[in-house]
Design a protein around this motif. Sequence first.
Motif, short mmCIF file in Angstrom:
data_model
loop_
_atom_site.label_atom_id
_atom_site.label_comp_id
_atom_site.label_asym_id
_atom_site.label_seq_id
_atom_site.Cartn_x
_atom_site.Cartn_y
_atom_site.Cartn_z
N LEU A 226 0.84 -1.21 0.00
CA LEU A 226 0.00 0.00 0.00
C LEU A 226 0.87 1.26 0.00
N PHE A 227 1.86 1.29 0.90
CA PHE A 227 2.71 2.49 0.97
C PHE A 227 3.50 2.67 -0.33
N ALA A 228 3.85 1.56 -0.98
CA ALA A 228 4.57 1.68 -2.27
C ALA A 228 3.70 2.44 -3.27
N THR A 229 2.39 2.16 -3.27
CA THR A 229 1.51 2.86 -4.21
C THR A 229 1.39 4.35 -3.85
N LEU A 230 1.79 4.69 -2.62
CA LEU A 230 1.68 6.08 -2.16
C LEU A 230 3.05 6.77 -2.20
N GLY A 231 4.00 6.12 -2.88
CA GLY A 231 5.32 6.72 -3.04
C GLY A 231 6.20 6.60 -1.81
N CYS A 232 5.94 5.60 -0.98
CA CYS A 232 6.72 5.44 0.24
C CYS A 232 7.34 4.05 0.26
N SER A 233 8.65 3.98 0.47
CA SER A 233 9.29 2.67 0.45
C SER A 233 9.75 2.26 1.84
N LEU A 234 9.68 0.96 2.07
CA LEU A 234 10.08 0.42 3.37
C LEU A 234 11.60 0.47 3.47
N GLU A 235 12.05 1.11 4.54
CA GLU A 235 13.48 1.30 4.72
C GLU A 235 14.03 0.28 5.72
N ALA A 236 13.26 0.01 6.76
CA ALA A 236 13.73 -0.89 7.82
C ALA A 236 12.54 -1.37 8.64
N SER A 237 12.76 -2.44 9.38
CA SER A 237 11.73 -2.91 10.33
C SER A 237 12.43 -3.63 11.46
N PHE A 238 11.78 -3.63 12.61
CA PHE A 238 12.32 -4.35 13.77
C PHE A 238 11.17 -4.65 14.72
N LEU A 239 11.41 -5.61 15.61
CA LEU A 239 10.36 -5.99 16.56
C LEU A 239 10.44 -5.16 17.83
N ALA A 240 9.28 -4.90 18.41
CA ALA A 240 9.21 -4.18 19.68
C ALA A 240 8.28 -4.97 20.59
N PRO A 241 8.62 -5.13 21.87
CA PRO A 241 7.76 -5.93 22.75
C PRO A 241 6.38 -5.31 22.93
N MET A 242 5.37 -6.14 23.01
CA MET A 242 4.04 -5.65 23.37
C MET A 242 3.32 -6.74 24.16
N GLY A 243 3.09 -6.46 25.44
CA GLY A 243 2.41 -7.43 26.28
C GLY A 243 3.12 -8.77 26.23
N VAL A 244 2.36 -9.82 25.95
CA VAL A 244 2.96 -11.16 25.94
C VAL A 244 3.73 -11.43 24.65
N ALA A 245 3.69 -10.54 23.70
CA ALA A 245 4.34 -10.82 22.42
C ALA A 245 5.03 -9.57 21.88
N SER A 246 4.79 -9.24 20.61
CA SER A 246 5.51 -8.11 20.02
C SER A 246 4.69 -7.48 18.89
N THR A 247 5.12 -6.31 18.49
CA THR A 247 4.63 -5.71 17.25
C THR A 247 5.86 -5.49 16.37
N GLU A 248 5.62 -5.19 15.11
CA GLU A 248 6.74 -4.92 14.20
C GLU A 248 6.69 -3.44 13.82
N VAL A 249 7.81 -2.78 14.05
CA VAL A 249 7.90 -1.36 13.71
C VAL A 249 8.38 -1.27 12.26
N LEU A 250 7.64 -0.53 11.44
CA LEU A 250 7.99 -0.34 10.04
C LEU A 250 8.41 1.12 9.84
N VAL A 251 9.50 1.31 9.13
CA VAL A 251 10.02 2.66 8.87
C VAL A 251 10.01 2.89 7.36
N PHE A 252 9.21 3.84 6.91
CA PHE A 252 9.10 4.16 5.48
C PHE A 252 9.71 5.53 5.20
N THR A 253 10.19 5.68 3.99
CA THR A 253 10.62 7.00 3.53
C THR A 253 9.76 7.37 2.33
#
Length: 256
Positions: A226-253
């Motif tokens: 979706l972000f690619a169609t909006l002119g934004c490319s994924l630069e990096a991602s990493f996991l961040a803890p959330m409660g019993v598990a995690s979320t994934e942080v996405l960084v677009f430019t």
Amino acid sequence: MGATGRGRSVLRSGVKRLLGRAGFDIVRSTNNLGGVDDFLPFEATMRAAREAGLSVGDHIDEVMNGTPGATQATIDELRALGVFAAGPRTVLEIGPGSGRYLEKTLKECSPDRYEIYETAAPWADYLVESFSVVAQPTAGCSLAPTPDGGVDLVQAHKVFNTVTFLCASRYFFEMARVTRPGGRIVFDVMTETCLRPAAVRTWATQGGAGHDFYPAAMPRQTCVDLFATLGCSLEASFLAPMGVASTEVLVFTKEA
Ligand SMILES: C[S@@+](CC[C@H](N)C(=O)[O-])C[C@H]1O[C@@H](n2cnc3c(N)ncnc32)[C@H](O)[C@@H]1O
């Protein structure tokens, strides 16, 4: 029929137990229109943080979520990725809540303007008062008051796993719209990377009452495409803890 006093207090202590186990990031309504204030009451949270001698953000990390240092770890990753290096002059944050990421972002850069979109009025008021940010009228999943292409850094943390797929998606279009060419878009979602069978089992068995809707998953590829169609490319991602598990942080430019 309404709950009795004892019923309500049993319910509240059940919710508290749940919050201790899974993090406070739990919402009640289907689109969280009441805001996190439902589960993170302003006065009580501030009082508890004061009594513990912690900032409200550190109190949430350490005491409520059981993940000391989690907010700072995400900020450290973003710094390492150069997100603050360009000295963003305008920052916009969706759903800052207690301001735990906002406060740490302001230690990394000194924007001229920091806009927030927050549905929980007591927290929004507190952030305006404490950090001189600008609280924009927040209705649905729109950033309409913010003009196109003027924001250097747009971020949201632990928000899109608490709202519906459509609400998150609508915000995605808006985030791309308001970001300036060359600007960054940072947010976390609960992607398939976070949902290995063991994690699903943990959520399913430890989630308990109130977890019918939360946490909400979002396919990683859907975001990237979706972000690619909006002119934004994924630069990096990493996991961040959330409660019993995690979320994934996405960084677009956003492409210049
Ligand atoms: C789980 S909390 C996370 C708060 C904060 N970002 C943090 O990590 O501590 C989700 C936040 O998003 C806010 N929120 C929920 N729905 C929203 C919406 N449609 N627009 C803006 N904020 C929203 C809630 O009030 C709450 O502050």
